[in-house]
Design a protein around this motif. Sequence first.
Motif, PDB file in Angstrom:
ATOM      1  N   THR A  29      36.381  39.176  37.303  1.00  0.00           N
ATOM      2  CA  THR A  29      36.924  38.520  35.911  1.00  0.00           C
ATOM      3  C   THR A  29      38.022  37.361  36.300  1.00  0.00           C
ATOM      4  OG1 THR A  29      38.252  40.355  35.493  1.00  0.00           O
ATOM      5  CG2 THR A  29      36.219  40.225  34.531  1.00  0.00           C
ATOM      6  N   PRO A  30      38.097  36.389  35.416  1.00  0.00           N
ATOM      7  CA  PRO A  30      39.216  35.222  35.825  1.00  0.00           C
ATOM      8  C   PRO A  30      40.645  35.590  36.079  1.00  0.00           C
ATOM      9  CG  PRO A  30      37.708  34.614  33.947  1.00  0.00           C
ATOM     10  CD  PRO A  30      37.432  36.349  34.211  1.00  0.00           C
ATOM     11  N   VAL A  55      32.806  34.293  39.155  1.00  0.00           N
ATOM     12  CA  VAL A  55      33.547  34.638  37.609  1.00  0.00           C
ATOM     13  C   VAL A  55      32.714  35.070  36.725  1.00  0.00           C
ATOM     14  CG1 VAL A  55      35.329  33.811  36.322  1.00  0.00           C
ATOM     15  CG2 VAL A  55      35.406  33.103  38.849  1.00  0.00           C
ATOM     16  N   PHE A  56      32.921  36.241  36.296  1.00  0.00           N
ATOM     17  CA  PHE A  56      32.337  36.788  35.061  1.00  0.00           C
ATOM     18  C   PHE A  56      33.018  36.996  33.872  1.00  0.00           C
ATOM     19  CE2 PHE A  56      29.366  37.642  38.280  1.00  0.00           C
ATOM     20  CZ  PHE A  56      28.136  37.674  38.019  1.00  0.00           C
ATOM     21  N   THR A  57      32.620  37.032  32.698  1.00  0.00           N
ATOM     22  CA  THR A  57      33.551  37.249  31.489  1.00  0.00           C
ATOM     23  C   THR A  57      33.022  38.416  30.766  1.00  0.00           C
ATOM     24  OG1 THR A  57      32.350  35.707  30.032  1.00  0.00           O
ATOM     25  CG2 THR A  57      34.090  34.688  31.263  1.00  0.00           C
ATOM     26  N   ASP A  58      32.166  39.233  31.321  1.00  0.00           N
ATOM     27  CA  ASP A  58      31.858  40.318  30.952  1.00  0.00           C
ATOM     28  C   ASP A  58      31.984  41.712  31.766  1.00  0.00           C
ATOM     29  OD1 ASP A  58      29.203  39.584  32.155  1.00  0.00           O
ATOM     30  OD2 ASP A  58      28.828  41.301  31.737  1.00  0.00           O
ATOM     31  N   TYR A  59      31.646  42.945  31.309  1.00  0.00           N
ATOM     32  CA  TYR A  59      31.889  43.930  32.373  1.00  0.00           C
ATOM     33  C   TYR A  59      30.767  44.462  32.886  1.00  0.00           C
ATOM     34  CZ  TYR A  59      36.776  44.298  30.895  1.00  0.00           C
ATOM     35  OH  TYR A  59      38.350  43.871  30.871  1.00  0.00           O
ATOM     36  N   ALA A 175      35.858  41.292  25.817  1.00  0.00           N
ATOM     37  CA  ALA A 175      36.223  39.759  25.956  1.00  0.00           C
ATOM     38  C   ALA A 175      36.324  39.185  24.720  1.00  0.00           C
ATOM     39  CB  ALA A 175      35.118  38.963  26.761  1.00  0.00           C
ATOM     40  N   ARG A 179      39.844  36.720  20.519  1.00  0.00           N
ATOM     41  CA  ARG A 179      39.289  35.683  19.369  1.00  0.00           C
ATOM     42  C   ARG A 179      39.366  36.291  18.035  1.00  0.00           C
ATOM     43  NH1 ARG A 179      33.796  34.388  22.798  1.00  0.00           N
ATOM     44  NH2 ARG A 179      34.618  34.462  25.049  1.00  0.00           N
ATOM     45  N   ASN A 192      43.485  41.893  31.495  1.00  0.00           N
ATOM     46  CA  ASN A 192      43.098  40.440  31.968  1.00  0.00           C
ATOM     47  C   ASN A 192      42.729  39.384  30.838  1.00  0.00           C
ATOM     48  OD1 ASN A 192      40.850  42.621  31.379  1.00  0.00           O
ATOM     49  ND2 ASN A 192      39.474  41.078  32.602  1.00  0.00           N
ATOM     50  N   TYR A 193      41.949  40.050  29.854  1.00  0.00           N
ATOM     51  CA  TYR A 193      41.839  39.075  28.754  1.00  0.00           C
ATOM     52  C   TYR A 193      43.024  38.615  27.830  1.00  0.00           C
ATOM     53  CZ  TYR A 193      36.931  40.329  29.609  1.00  0.00           C
ATOM     54  OH  TYR A 193      35.707  40.708  30.126  1.00  0.00           O
ATOM     55  N   GLU A 196      44.545  35.830  29.658  1.00  0.00           N
ATOM     56  CA  GLU A 196      43.608  34.774  29.606  1.00  0.00           C
ATOM     57  C   GLU A 196      43.972  33.933  28.166  1.00  0.00           C
ATOM     58  OE1 GLU A 196      39.510  34.993  30.498  1.00  0.00           O
ATOM     59  OE2 GLU A 196      39.865  36.674  31.605  1.00  0.00           O
TER      60      GLU A 196
END
Length: 259
Positions: A29-30, A55-59, A175, A179, A192-193, A196
Amino acid sequence: MKKTLLLAALAAALTSQAFAAEKLTIAATPVPHAEILELIKPKLAEQGVDLEIKVFTDYVQPNLQVAQKQLDANYFQTKPYLDSFNESRKTDLVIVKGVHVEPFGGYSSKYKSLKELPDGATIAIPSEGSNSGRALLLLQHAGLLTLKDPSNAQATPKDLATNPHNFKFKELEAAMLPRVLNQVDLALINTNYALEAKLNPNKDALVLEDKDSPYVNYLVARPDNKDSDAIKKLADALTSPEVKTFIEKKYSGAVVPAF
């Protein structure tokens, strides 16, 4: 002359072969995982390992693609999450080495303390495996609710024993949580999120895991490649003094070395 040229070409080919880098593709992840991997990429190149970072944004995909041998390893998850994933997806991914801890926290754009949370507040938590349990365990530790099994790392809102403030839970992909911060009263967000989203766990979190959190983030591989030279070099680089210093300086306690 021809013989000399032939021998020179052969020697050059052997030398090139000897120093050919072994490619190692790893999912991350980023933040902070990919950033840490970028740091050690030049060091690994010197050791003959060509590190490619996906790089991924999910698990989910990082584990599935390692299990399917599309990728060699990943670096983003805790042991409770890996155990839950292996059980539910019938995979056999294995831990290689622990690297860091990201204290998990609760954030709000409406309130400045947990005491301000009203009865009936909407709390967003991760929906994936052990992350749901991790969020509820943190709320239990803060005295806001209790679980039927106080140590259940796989708990969901269905496992609550008491919910005295009648909180409503919204389970979302991890992720997504930053938002929806302005749409809920409290959101439990993986660090991590949070990083970001430019949230500072030490300043912005209303509740945060202790520094001795058991949720270490691990380098993970498959049984067939976990002991390969390239994976060993990667594991050693991830737990080097250089990485420890980088983590401590860059993340100021939001990420803590686990070695």
